[in-house]
Design a protein around this motif. Sequence first.
Motif, mmCIF file in Angstrom:
data_model
loop_
_atom_site.group_PDB
_atom_site.id
_atom_site.type_symbol
_atom_site.label_atom_id
_atom_site.label_comp_id
_atom_site.label_asym_id
_atom_site.label_seq_id
_atom_site.Cartn_x
_atom_site.Cartn_y
_atom_site.Cartn_z
ATOM 1 N N VAL A 23 0.849 -1.203 0.000
ATOM 2 C CA VAL A 23 0.000 0.000 0.000
ATOM 3 C C VAL A 23 0.888 1.257 0.000
ATOM 4 N N PRO A 24 0.811 2.060 -1.060
ATOM 5 C CA PRO A 24 1.671 3.252 -1.132
ATOM 6 C C PRO A 24 1.204 4.376 -0.204
ATOM 7 N N ILE A 25 2.145 5.258 0.115
ATOM 8 C CA ILE A 25 1.845 6.455 0.910
ATOM 9 C C ILE A 25 1.964 7.686 0.024
ATOM 10 N N MET A 26 0.838 8.404 -0.083
ATOM 11 C CA MET A 26 0.866 9.717 -0.731
ATOM 12 C C MET A 26 0.995 10.721 0.403
ATOM 13 N N SER A 27 2.176 11.303 0.517
ATOM 14 C CA SER A 27 2.414 12.170 1.656
ATOM 15 C C SER A 27 2.048 13.619 1.332
ATOM 16 N N TYR A 28 1.304 14.247 2.238
ATOM 17 C CA TYR A 28 1.083 15.701 2.097
ATOM 18 C C TYR A 28 2.410 16.330 2.533
ATOM 19 N N SER A 29 3.425 16.253 1.667
ATOM 20 C CA SER A 29 4.788 16.564 2.112
ATOM 21 C C SER A 29 4.994 18.031 2.427
ATOM 22 N N SER A 30 4.405 18.932 1.636
ATOM 23 C CA SER A 30 4.438 20.329 2.089
ATOM 24 C C SER A 30 3.021 20.873 2.093
ATOM 25 N N LYS A 31 2.479 20.903 3.296
ATOM 26 C CA LYS A 31 1.114 21.391 3.497
ATOM 27 C C LYS A 31 1.198 22.675 4.314
ATOM 28 N N PHE A 32 0.723 23.740 3.703
ATOM 29 C CA PHE A 32 0.843 25.047 4.334
ATOM 30 C C PHE A 32 -0.381 25.381 5.181
ATOM 31 N N ALA A 33 -0.164 26.132 6.265
ATOM 32 C CA ALA A 33 -1.276 26.667 7.060
ATOM 33 C C ALA A 33 -1.954 27.707 6.172
ATOM 34 N N SER A 34 -3.191 27.459 5.764
ATOM 35 C CA SER A 34 -3.765 28.267 4.688
ATOM 36 C C SER A 34 -5.186 28.720 4.956
ATOM 37 N N ALA A 35 -5.466 29.956 4.563
ATOM 38 C CA ALA A 35 -6.836 30.478 4.629
ATOM 39 C C ALA A 35 -7.732 29.770 3.620
ATOM 40 N N PHE A 36 -7.113 29.133 2.636
ATOM 41 C CA PHE A 36 -7.895 28.497 1.567
ATOM 42 C C PHE A 36 -8.534 27.166 1.983
ATOM 43 N N TYR A 37 -8.321 26.726 3.224
ATOM 44 C CA TYR A 37 -9.006 25.527 3.711
ATOM 45 C C TYR A 37 -10.367 25.865 4.327
ATOM 46 N N GLY A 38 -10.713 27.148 4.344
ATOM 47 C CA GLY A 38 -11.937 27.580 5.030
ATOM 48 C C GLY A 38 -13.174 26.781 4.677
ATOM 49 N N PRO A 39 -13.547 26.675 3.389
ATOM 50 C CA PRO A 39 -14.782 25.948 3.047
ATOM 51 C C PRO A 39 -14.723 24.465 3.425
ATOM 52 N N PHE A 40 -13.544 23.855 3.331
ATOM 53 C CA PHE A 40 -13.386 22.444 3.725
ATOM 54 C C PHE A 40 -13.767 22.253 5.189
ATOM 55 N N ARG A 41 -13.382 23.214 6.007
ATOM 56 C CA ARG A 41 -13.635 23.045 7.442
ATOM 57 C C ARG A 41 -15.124 23.096 7.744
ATOM 58 N N GLU A 42 -15.870 23.801 6.899
ATOM 59 C CA GLU A 42 -17.336 23.723 7.026
ATOM 60 C C GLU A 42 -17.788 22.352 6.506
ATOM 61 N N ALA A 43 -17.270 21.964 5.362
ATOM 62 C CA ALA A 43 -17.686 20.696 4.739
ATOM 63 C C ALA A 43 -17.415 19.513 5.655
ATOM 64 N N ALA A 44 -16.240 19.499 6.283
ATOM 65 C CA ALA A 44 -15.838 18.349 7.089
ATOM 66 C C ALA A 44 -16.045 18.592 8.575
ATOM 67 N N ASP A 45 -16.623 19.744 8.913
ATOM 68 C CA ASP A 45 -16.848 20.102 10.310
ATOM 69 C C ASP A 45 -15.563 19.882 11.115
ATOM 70 N N SER A 46 -14.465 20.474 10.636
ATOM 71 C CA SER A 46 -13.162 20.148 11.224
ATOM 72 C C SER A 46 -12.366 21.370 11.667
ATOM 73 N N ALA A 47 -13.043 22.516 11.854
ATOM 74 C CA ALA A 47 -12.299 23.703 12.294
ATOM 75 C C ALA A 47 -11.804 23.493 13.722
ATOM 76 N N PRO A 48 -10.575 23.915 14.029
ATOM 77 C CA PRO A 48 -10.103 23.782 15.417
ATOM 78 C C PRO A 48 -10.947 24.637 16.362
ATOM 79 N N LYS A 49 -11.272 24.083 17.529
ATOM 80 C CA LYS A 49 -12.141 24.807 18.470
ATOM 81 C C LYS A 49 -11.368 25.917 19.192
#
Length: 336
Positions: A201-227
């Motif tokens: 089973v291969p690993i696709m690594s999020y090797s460079s993942k930046f702290a980004s304002a562009f994750y905003g809608p995802f956090r609504e979609a996945a209900d995953s915003a930090p409290k």
Amino acid sequence: MKSIQVEKREIETKSTAQQPRRLRSTAKLRSLVSETFVDNGHIVMPIFVQEGRGLKQKIDSMPGIFRYSPDIELDKEIEELTNAGINTVLLFGLPRKKDAVGSDAYNPDGVVQQAIMRIKNLNEDVVIICDVCMCEYTEHGHCGILNGRGEVDNQKTLGYLTRIAEAQASAGADIVAPSAMMDDQVASIRAALDTSGFKSVPIMSYSSKFASAFYGPFREAADSAPKFGDRKSYQMDSRNIREALRETELDVDQGADILMVKPALPYLDVISAVRQKFNLPLATYNVSGEYSMVKAAAMNGWIDEERAVDEILHSMRRAGADIIITYFAKQYARRK
Ligand code: PBG
């Protein structure tokens, strides 16, 4: 020397040899000399799966994207995707309950594990990539386990990430994709998969993942915003490209099979630098905010959506990405 008439004046010019417009004069000629392609085989569609039955829930901040329960609703979406020519999906789960250690992420009966089995049962040729992270499953919304002082504990989190990856592989995931940005996560997951019978089973690594304002809608979609707080103590600083190369190198050393730059559009320079320095396949994630910006502008009639999407996806290929993860996958493939 050649003379050219301009408004009745004779102008002497030497530059007749190089006239790039010659090759732009018709669509057929432009196509003949085009340099980059976005094939359906390059594109991955992210899918949100929601614990429950009979659900297809709208996500307000991401028009056209839904959360599906792992039943006939998910089957229909997978069929639409494969009919359009998209064969690879990236799964994110919304569990029924969240807790301090995100136990539904590694529960053999967790929502992503249910979805994997459902999809494989429907069509075993669909390639399933699974996000390995905790933020959708923890009650505090951080990507790992907290120590007593409200900080994410790297070492403790690694143990949980390995359990998640194993649970996904056991359910039939084709690729696991750790996105928690914990140090040593690739090495830990590789070791765990190897000892539990998932060497292939291969690993696709999020090797460079930046702290980004562009994750905003995802956090609504996945209900995953930090409290509380933000993710800047584990995700990367957007000002840094050398650090991105260093993170990438570490993941290569730890055994990553596929690299990733995320988000895509504000980091095309990072894609290009990673492409030049490393020879592993490279993915980029055209994230939720990049999707929603285009949708919002198009809905207002401010831009031509199809042309914008074409331009955006080709920019990622031009920068050097092999694989593009994008919420535009289905609509793009459908009109090809
Ligand atoms: C973490 C994860 C996130 C995204 C993918 N994996 C959210 C985050 O780091 O806050 C964002 C993807 C997107 O914005 O489309 N599990």
